[in-house]
Design a protein around this motif. Sequence first.
Motif, mmCIF file in Angstrom:
data_model
loop_
_atom_site.group_PDB
_atom_site.id
_atom_site.type_symbol
_atom_site.label_atom_id
_atom_site.label_comp_id
_atom_site.label_asym_id
_atom_site.label_seq_id
_atom_site.Cartn_x
_atom_site.Cartn_y
_atom_site.Cartn_z
ATOM 1 N N PHE A 1 26.991 40.262 50.518
ATOM 2 C CA PHE A 1 27.713 41.508 50.232
ATOM 3 C C PHE A 1 28.898 41.687 51.191
ATOM 4 N N PHE A 2 28.724 41.245 52.437
ATOM 5 C CA PHE A 2 29.769 41.442 53.457
ATOM 6 C C PHE A 2 30.817 40.342 53.411
ATOM 7 N N ASP A 3 30.517 39.287 52.678
ATOM 8 C CA ASP A 3 31.356 38.096 52.686
ATOM 9 C C ASP A 3 32.453 38.147 51.616
ATOM 10 N N HIS A 4 33.286 39.200 51.688
ATOM 11 C CA HIS A 4 34.447 39.320 50.808
ATOM 12 C C HIS A 4 35.568 39.866 51.662
ATOM 13 N N SER A 5 36.756 40.047 51.075
ATOM 14 C CA SER A 5 37.865 40.571 51.865
ATOM 15 C C SER A 5 37.482 41.942 52.417
ATOM 16 N N THR A 6 38.046 42.267 53.571
ATOM 17 C CA THR A 6 37.706 43.523 54.241
ATOM 18 C C THR A 6 37.997 44.728 53.349
ATOM 19 N N ILE A 7 39.112 44.702 52.652
ATOM 20 C CA ILE A 7 39.459 45.814 51.750
ATOM 21 C C ILE A 7 38.433 45.932 50.628
ATOM 22 N N GLN A 8 38.042 44.803 50.088
ATOM 23 C CA GLN A 8 37.042 44.814 49.012
ATOM 24 C C GLN A 8 35.706 45.366 49.514
ATOM 25 N N LEU B 1 42.358 45.560 59.729
ATOM 26 C CA LEU B 1 42.665 44.153 59.479
ATOM 27 C C LEU B 1 43.198 43.463 60.725
ATOM 28 N N SER B 2 43.100 42.155 60.744
ATOM 29 C CA SER B 2 43.447 41.407 61.963
ATOM 30 C C SER B 2 44.942 41.486 62.305
ATOM 31 N N ASP B 3 45.792 41.668 61.287
ATOM 32 C CA ASP B 3 47.235 41.716 61.554
ATOM 33 C C ASP B 3 47.767 43.143 61.520
ATOM 34 N N ARG C 1 45.113 42.566 69.005
ATOM 35 C CA ARG C 1 45.740 41.974 70.192
ATOM 36 C C ARG C 1 44.846 40.938 70.851
ATOM 37 N N GLY C 2 43.922 40.411 70.100
ATOM 38 C CA GLY C 2 43.073 39.352 70.625
ATOM 39 C C GLY C 2 41.713 39.845 71.097
ATOM 40 N N GLU C 3 40.869 38.910 71.411
ATOM 41 C CA GLU C 3 39.486 39.237 71.764
ATOM 42 C C GLU C 3 39.355 39.719 73.202
ATOM 43 N N THR C 4 38.606 40.787 73.385
ATOM 44 C CA THR C 4 38.285 41.312 74.720
ATOM 45 C C THR C 4 36.777 41.602 74.749
ATOM 46 N N LYS C 5 36.305 42.033 75.893
ATOM 47 C CA LYS C 5 34.891 42.366 76.024
ATOM 48 C C LYS C 5 34.498 43.455 75.024
ATOM 49 N N ARG C 6 35.383 44.454 74.897
ATOM 50 C CA ARG C 6 35.076 45.587 74.030
ATOM 51 C C ARG C 6 35.003 45.206 72.548
ATOM 52 N N ASN C 7 35.959 44.413 72.052
ATOM 53 C CA ASN C 7 36.015 44.153 70.608
ATOM 54 C C ASN C 7 35.342 42.839 70.199
ATOM 55 N N LYS C 8 34.666 42.246 71.134
ATOM 56 C CA LYS C 8 34.034 40.928 70.929
ATOM 57 C C LYS C 8 33.291 40.784 69.598
ATOM 58 N N VAL C 9 32.479 41.789 69.233
ATOM 59 C CA VAL C 9 31.645 41.608 68.042
ATOM 60 C C VAL C 9 32.470 41.591 66.749
ATOM 61 N N MET C 10 33.683 42.147 66.820
ATOM 62 C CA MET C 10 34.556 42.088 65.628
ATOM 63 C C MET C 10 34.913 40.648 65.270
ATOM 64 N N PHE C 11 34.899 39.773 66.270
ATOM 65 C CA PHE C 11 35.238 38.365 66.040
ATOM 66 C C PHE C 11 34.020 37.527 65.663
ATOM 67 N N GLY C 12 32.867 38.149 65.646
ATOM 68 C CA GLY C 12 31.648 37.441 65.265
ATOM 69 C C GLY C 12 31.490 37.407 63.753
ATOM 70 N N LYS D 1 33.776 34.522 61.005
ATOM 71 C CA LYS D 1 33.713 34.377 62.457
ATOM 72 C C LYS D 1 35.074 33.889 62.959
ATOM 73 N N GLY D 2 35.568 34.509 64.030
ATOM 74 C CA GLY D 2 36.867 34.118 64.565
ATOM 75 C C GLY D 2 37.990 35.034 64.120
ATOM 76 N N ILE D 3 37.762 35.834 63.063
ATOM 77 C CA ILE D 3 38.767 36.780 62.573
ATOM 78 C C ILE D 3 38.263 38.194 62.827
ATOM 79 N N GLY D 4 39.052 38.994 63.558
ATOM 80 C CA GLY D 4 38.589 40.322 63.960
ATOM 81 C C GLY D 4 38.934 41.403 62.964
ATOM 82 N N GLU D 5 38.033 41.674 62.037
ATOM 83 C CA GLU D 5 38.245 42.749 61.071
ATOM 84 C C GLU D 5 36.956 43.545 60.918
ATOM 85 N N ALA D 6 37.083 44.787 60.414
ATOM 86 C CA ALA D 6 35.897 45.634 60.257
ATOM 87 C C ALA D 6 36.187 46.795 59.323
#
Length: 191
Positions: free
Chosen positions: A7-14, A44-46, A54-65, A89-94
């Motif tokens: 269910f989660f494995d589609h585009s973030t907007i979808q 979205l990531s962009d 702005r890239g991965e930090t301690k705070r937003n780490k799980v967004m890249f999981g 994984k590797g793309i920070g979106e939520a």
Amino acid sequence: MRLTSDFFDHSTIQVAKNFLGTFLVHDSPQGKTMGRIVETEAYLSDDAACHASRGETKRNKVMFGPPGHAYIYFIYGMYYCLNVVTADKGIGEAVLIRAIEPVEGIELMKKRRPKVSSLHQLCNGPAKLVLAMGIPYSLNGVSFSKGPLKILLGDQLLKNQIVTTTRIGISQAAHLPLRFYIKDNSFISKR
DNA sequence: CGGGAGATGGGCT
DNA sequence: GCCCATCTCCCGA
């Protein structure tokens, strides 16, 4: 039926749109609370408003999981908000859960927000629903596929029941149409 | 009702 | 130091 990884494995907007009409559940030590998701926002990531842009930090780490996990962040010195991580994984979106319509455990929600008199004010904002459902920051990073946080399948909405607008409370990338809510629903945070 | 100020602390320039 | 994916209270209409 509990939502699983597909269910989660589609585009973030979808995914943000597909969440509308599903049910968010928290099984806490004090009891169960559940609400129908009526309003979401995509990050979205962009997109400059996205914590992960702005890239991965301690705070937003799980967004890249991997998708399907909870990203909880602390804001304005006193509130927490709940997101569902999307994208590979590797793309920070939520997807930010902005409002739910209380369904179960309403007495417990009222107990957690004693000053609120109206049912409509209980969960009509991202920090309000985190308070009412008693979602602790310790759940940051947990999977929605197992454990105390889950999302259940709801009725499928028709396309014309979903309203798209700009997001609330941001200054960066404020013009992007990334907020979604159920048309004519009275439990959303803002018209 | 609607708008504005204040609360309050982590994160990042 | 300033910004921030917010909320509540208080004021005026």
